[in-house]
Enzyme design. Structure first.
Site, PDB file in Angstrom:
ATOM      1  N   CYS A 106      40.588  -2.238 -23.836  1.00 37.74           N
ATOM      2  CA  CYS A 106      41.576  -1.634 -25.087  1.00 37.74           C
ATOM      3  C   CYS A 106      41.124  -0.133 -25.380  1.00 37.74           C
ATOM      4  O   CYS A 106      40.139   0.680 -25.702  1.00 37.74           O
ATOM      5  CB  CYS A 106      40.920  -2.535 -26.541  1.00 37.74           C
ATOM      6  SG  CYS A 106      41.016  -4.559 -26.859  1.00 37.74           S
ATOM      7  N   ARG A 153      43.780   1.322 -20.727  1.00 39.75           N
ATOM      8  CA  ARG A 153      42.610   0.713 -20.930  1.00 39.75           C
ATOM      9  C   ARG A 153      43.280  -0.523 -21.091  1.00 39.75           C
ATOM     10  O   ARG A 153      42.640  -1.756 -21.652  1.00 39.75           O
ATOM     11  CB  ARG A 153      41.897   1.490 -22.286  1.00 39.75           C
ATOM     12  CG  ARG A 153      41.448   2.380 -21.582  1.00 39.75           C
ATOM     13  CD  ARG A 153      40.551   3.575 -22.409  1.00 39.75           C
ATOM     14  NE  ARG A 153      39.033   2.759 -23.128  1.00 39.75           N
ATOM     15  CZ  ARG A 153      37.741   2.757 -22.491  1.00 39.75           C
ATOM     16  NH1 ARG A 153      38.217   3.447 -21.990  1.00 39.75           N
ATOM     17  NH2 ARG A 153      37.238   1.814 -22.792  1.00 39.75           N
ATOM     18  N   HIS A 189      36.740 -20.330  10.291  1.00 44.06           N
ATOM     19  CA  HIS A 189      35.647 -21.404   9.123  1.00 44.06           C
ATOM     20  C   HIS A 189      36.368 -22.082   8.123  1.00 44.06           C
ATOM     21  O   HIS A 189      36.385 -21.861   7.014  1.00 44.06           O
ATOM     22  CB  HIS A 189      34.192 -20.883   8.466  1.00 44.06           C
ATOM     23  CG  HIS A 189      33.363 -20.353   9.513  1.00 44.06           C
ATOM     24  ND1 HIS A 189      32.384 -21.704  10.797  1.00 44.06           N
ATOM     25  CD2 HIS A 189      32.782 -19.557  10.845  1.00 44.06           C
ATOM     26  CE1 HIS A 189      32.514 -20.667  11.686  1.00 44.06           C
ATOM     27  NE2 HIS A 189      32.410 -19.700  11.359  1.00 44.06           N
ATOM     28  N   TRP A 246      44.356  -4.713 -24.887  1.00 38.33           N
ATOM     29  CA  TRP A 246      43.577  -6.016 -24.004  1.00 38.33           C
ATOM     30  C   TRP A 246      43.152  -7.302 -24.716  1.00 38.33           C
ATOM     31  O   TRP A 246      42.152  -7.039 -25.313  1.00 38.33           O
ATOM     32  CB  TRP A 246      42.626  -5.358 -22.948  1.00 38.33           C
ATOM     33  CG  TRP A 246      42.701  -6.323 -22.072  1.00 38.33           C
ATOM     34  CD1 TRP A 246      43.799  -6.231 -20.495  1.00 38.33           C
ATOM     35  CD2 TRP A 246      42.064  -7.559 -21.288  1.00 38.33           C
ATOM     36  NE1 TRP A 246      43.669  -7.350 -19.425  1.00 38.33           N
ATOM     37  CE2 TRP A 246      42.678  -7.961 -19.894  1.00 38.33           C
ATOM     38  CE3 TRP A 246      41.192  -8.328 -22.017  1.00 38.33           C
ATOM     39  CZ2 TRP A 246      41.666  -8.439 -19.738  1.00 38.33           C
ATOM     40  CZ3 TRP A 246      40.179  -8.511 -21.996  1.00 38.33           C
ATOM     41  CH2 TRP A 246      40.903  -9.060 -19.722  1.00 38.33           C
ATOM     42  N   GLU A 263      38.611  -4.654  -0.397  1.00 36.65           N
ATOM     43  CA  GLU A 263      38.251  -3.696  -1.085  1.00 36.65           C
ATOM     44  C   GLU A 263      40.465  -3.812  -1.247  1.00 36.65           C
ATOM     45  O   GLU A 263      41.699  -3.926  -2.139  1.00 36.65           O
ATOM     46  CB  GLU A 263      38.326  -2.379  -1.266  1.00 36.65           C
ATOM     47  CG  GLU A 263      39.310  -1.656  -1.472  1.00 36.65           C
ATOM     48  CD  GLU A 263      38.740  -1.655  -3.142  1.00 36.65           C
ATOM     49  OE1 GLU A 263      39.004  -0.722  -3.945  1.00 36.65           O
ATOM     50  OE2 GLU A 263      38.664  -1.947  -3.590  1.00 36.65           O
ATOM     51  N   LYS A 301      43.486  -4.744  -3.637  1.00 37.88           N
ATOM     52  CA  LYS A 301      44.147  -3.123  -4.544  1.00 37.88           C
ATOM     53  C   LYS A 301      45.385  -4.554  -4.358  1.00 37.88           C
ATOM     54  O   LYS A 301      46.621  -4.364  -5.138  1.00 37.88           O
ATOM     55  CB  LYS A 301      44.285  -2.106  -3.488  1.00 37.88           C
ATOM     56  CG  LYS A 301      43.276  -1.477  -3.184  1.00 37.88           C
ATOM     57  CD  LYS A 301      43.201  -0.541  -4.562  1.00 37.88           C
ATOM     58  CE  LYS A 301      42.001  -0.545  -5.790  1.00 37.88           C
ATOM     59  NZ  LYS A 301      40.782  -1.230  -6.578  1.00 37.88           N
ATOM     60  N   GLU A 313      45.859  -6.805  -6.983  1.00 33.53           N
ATOM     61  CA  GLU A 313      45.580  -5.984  -8.078  1.00 33.53           C
ATOM     62  C   GLU A 313      47.571  -5.829  -8.889  1.00 33.53           C
ATOM     63  O   GLU A 313      47.990  -5.305 -10.096  1.00 33.53           O
ATOM     64  CB  GLU A 313      45.185  -4.721  -8.651  1.00 33.53           C
ATOM     65  CG  GLU A 313      43.646  -5.430  -8.696  1.00 33.53           C
ATOM     66  CD  GLU A 313      43.080  -4.350  -8.694  1.00 33.53           C
ATOM     67  OE1 GLU A 313      41.891  -3.944 -10.023  1.00 33.53           O
ATOM     68  OE2 GLU A 313      43.005  -2.938  -8.060  1.00 33.53           O
ATOM     69  N   ASN A 328      37.179  -2.152 -30.176  1.00 34.57           N
ATOM     70  CA  ASN A 328      36.750  -2.358 -29.073  1.00 34.57           C
ATOM     71  C   ASN A 328      35.768  -2.942 -28.431  1.00 34.57           C
ATOM     72  O   ASN A 328      34.497  -3.299 -29.130  1.00 34.57           O
ATOM     73  CB  ASN A 328      36.751  -1.707 -28.048  1.00 34.57           C
ATOM     74  CG  ASN A 328      37.155  -1.679 -26.455  1.00 34.57           C
ATOM     75  OD1 ASN A 328      37.346  -3.239 -26.456  1.00 34.57           O
ATOM     76  ND2 ASN A 328      36.780  -0.846 -25.993  1.00 34.57           N
ATOM     77  N   GLY A 329      35.775  -5.048 -27.785  1.00 38.52           N
ATOM     78  CA  GLY A 329      34.608  -6.199 -27.834  1.00 38.52           C
ATOM     79  C   GLY A 329      34.509  -6.905 -27.848  1.00 38.52           C
ATOM     80  O   GLY A 329      35.514  -7.257 -28.563  1.00 38.52           O
ATOM     81  N   LYS A 376      42.175  -0.903 -17.338  1.00 33.70           N
ATOM     82  CA  LYS A 376      40.449   0.021 -16.420  1.00 33.70           C
ATOM     83  C   LYS A 376      39.191   0.063 -16.631  1.00 33.70           C
ATOM     84  O   LYS A 376      38.703  -0.482 -15.663  1.00 33.70           O
ATOM     85  CB  LYS A 376      41.313   2.019 -16.721  1.00 33.70           C
ATOM     86  CG  LYS A 376      40.736   2.855 -15.580  1.00 33.70           C
ATOM     87  CD  LYS A 376      40.746   2.455 -14.268  1.00 33.70           C
ATOM     88  CE  LYS A 376      40.306   3.495 -13.658  1.00 33.70           C
ATOM     89  NZ  LYS A 376      40.489   3.988 -12.271  1.00 33.70           N
TER      90      LYS A 376
END
Length: 609
Positions: free
Chosen positions: A2, A27, A506, A73, A483, A487, A490, A99-100, A604
């Protein structure tokens, strides 16, 4: 998560608020809204991105020199206009942006409803507006009304409040969610991130947890939650406006990938003494004796920062000879970690505001461990909370998917590992000199890769219809596989999984067929032959192979596509091999017609649990 913006001063608030929301849209972009104070509170809200709000607001006359705004968000309540901020009280006297997470909102909502309050949204945040209304009705001034409200709250908040009958005043408060106040020539600015106000001022004050302030056109009154006066701390930002612009690129993600040669130089600048073959980290100067005596390092992080920490584990154990554990910060605080005064806890966070990582540091401090921070945002909560640390110097990262911040974390972890190895006498002068010499060549290697993206674009077009894929690597390359898969998930929404190559047999190999490709990280390192054997196993199941390697001549017969990276020493290879995974994810997103800067359901900076 947010974005909050506020302005009070001499010019019209509306353009400032909209520009601020646009700067903070990374955000959150589920919904957006604003409220202008002009003798009354004029609120406009809209589902979707900031552009939808801006278009809707053009239908109204929004004159006024004070206001607050928010881009959301969603945490509580679906992304609909009625759940967008700002939220109002019953009488329309108060507007808030938050925000929170208010953890006890159910209890507070039930109590307020019993006394006649009517709620218009499903959010936890709306209780704040009604509690402020209640406190104002009891005769409290606005600053005190907010303080009384917050003493009833359990949870986290970055909060901005305005009231109809109190002109030119915004009350702000912080607990676990960042807020910064900017001091400009034409007024005062409020934001959850400095990128929203850098166009107007570089003089800022970061609120600490448990602080609230009345921001007026005349100045700032800063107090603690216990009503004690707090000394103001004005800082000067090092950013410039250009750093937070696309600079002609189609997306921030691409711009930030292309900036990485310069970012690597900035992360190293002033930290390598070539004449003496030493690493100089001023942020660790005061804790050098503790670093010599330490018995163990615990690295905590979330998402990409966690994966950077896994690379750091290999580096620190190899170069500094110290036992290292890497923990997900979101789990660390809920265990009972065994920490001593000779344990060092290193927190990695681009924003320096990641809620779980911040709480992990607080837990470590309660157990008297030495805490270090590796953060990008100067003045952030983790930077202030830790005992010492090192900044990335990557500049503002706007793209939701971390690219240049991740690479700068790898660079700084390399420098820290060499530095600690030298302090503890575990790293020879010759090896340190070779590492540092090769590290200075890395920016040129990266420049070569990013200038020749045609091959990666062709691979993306060939595999654009992917629904699934594996990313595989061993030793230093295993975290890069994790990573790279992150990406891809995302920004292109391809279901990608990262595994160490040795774990493929495995379970994951059951997925492999001619329609299930694998991206294999296989530089010519100490695990090269074993990785090639893993590729053979994939080929035997007809799985398509994309190899990222510095020895195409040795991999040519094994792979369907080869992406070439320059040669370097093993410890530095992750800095190079991660670049093609970033570009591949970006090109896949573009080929699949998705916006890589605004991936769905993501934000973000994760400042809530």
């Amino acid at each position: 998560m947010c974005g909050i913006v506020g302005y009070v001063g001499t010019k019209q608030a509306f353009p400032v608020l909209i520009k601020g929301l646009e700067a903070l849209e990374y955000r959150g972009y589920d919904s957006a809204g604003l409220c202008i104070q002009n003798g009354r509170l004029h609120t406009v809200r809209s589902e979707g991105k900031v552009i939808s709000l801006s278009e809707k607001a053009q239908l109204f006359s929004l004159e006024g020199t004070a206001g607050i705004a928010h881009t959301r968000w969603a945490t509580h309540g679906v992304p609909e206009e009625r759940n967008a901020h700002p939220h109002r009280d019953c009488a329309g006297r108060v507007a808030i942006v938050h925000n929170g997470i208010i953890e006890n909102h159910h209890t507070l909502r039930e109590r307020l409803q019993k006394t006649g309050h009517v709620f218009a949204s499903d959010t936890d945040s709306e209780v704040l507006a009604h509690l402020v209304e209640e406190a104002l009705d009891q005769g409290h001034p606005l600053l005190e009304a907010v303080r009384v409200t917050l003493r009833q709250i359990q949870g986290t908040y970055g909060l901005a409040v305005i009231a109809k009958e109190i002109p030119q005043t915004i009350v702000v408060a912080r607990m676990g969610s960042p807020l910064v106040v900017g001091i400009g020539e034409e007024g005062y600015y409020v934001a959850s991130d400095p990128s929203a106000l850098i166009e107007y001022t570089k003089d800022v004050m970061f609120l600490d947890d448990g602080e609230l302030a009345a921001v007026t056109s005349e100045g700032i009154t800063l107090r603690a939650l216990d009503d004690q006066e707090v000394e103001q701390r004005i800082e000067r930002l090092e950013w410039d406006t250009e750093a937070s612009q696309k600079d002609g690129h189609e997306h921030f993600m691409l711009k930030e990938i292309l900036e990485q040669p310069e970012v690597i130089k900035n992360s190293c600048r002033g930290r390598i003494d070539r004449e003496r073959g030493k690493v100089v980290l001023g942020g660790l100067r005061d804790v050098q004796e503790a670093l010599k005596r330490m018995e163990r390092i615990v690295i905590v992080g979330c998402g990409s920062a966690y994966y950077a920490g896994l690379v750091g584990e290999y580096l620190l154990e190899e170069l500094a000879g110290i036992p290292v554990e890497v923990e997900l910060a979101s789990e660390f605080r809920y265990r009972k970690p065994i920490l001593t005064e000779r344990t060092v806890v290193l927190a990695i966070s681009q924003s320096g505001e990641t809620a779980d990582t911040l709480e992990a540091i607080k837990e470590a401090k309660r157990k008297r461990a030495l805490t270090l921070g590796l953060v990008n945002a100067v003045g952030s909560s983790i930077a202030r909370e830790t005992d010492a640390g090192v900044y990335n110097h990557a500049g503002p990262e706007i793209g939701v998917a971390s690219t240049k911040a991740f690479v700068s974390q790898l660079v700084v972890l390399t420098l820290m590992s060499i530095h600690i190895g030298q302090l503890r006498g575990t790293l020879s002068e010759a090896r340190a000199s070779k590492l540092l010499s090769e590290l200075t060549r890395i920016p040129n290697h990266v420049q070569v890769m990013i200038e020749d993206r045609c091959q990666i674009q062709r691979v993306a077009r060939r595999f654009v219809a992917w629904d699934h894929c594996l990313f595989l690597g061993r030793k230093f390359q295993a975290p890069i596989a994790y990573e790279g898969a992150l990406k891809m998930k995302e920004v292109s929404y391809v279901h990608a999984e990262g595994y160490t190559s040795g774990e493929m047999k495995h379970g994951p190999i059951a997925l492999i067929d001619e329609a299930f490709p694998s991206v294999v990280l296989c530089p010519n390192d100490s695990m090269f032959e074993k990785t090639c054997s893993n590729i053979e196993e994939l080929r035997a199941r007809l799985g398509p192979i994309i190899a990222i390697t510095d020895r195409p001549d040795l991999v040519e017969r094994l792979a369907d596509e080869i992406i070439v990276v320059p040669e370097t020493i093993e410890e530095l290879q992750p800095i190079l091999t991660v670049i093609p995974t970033q570009l591949l994810a970006y090109e896949m997103a573009v080929a699949r017609k998705f916006d890589p800067d605004k991936p769905r359901n993501l934000a973000k900076s994760v400042t809530v649990e």
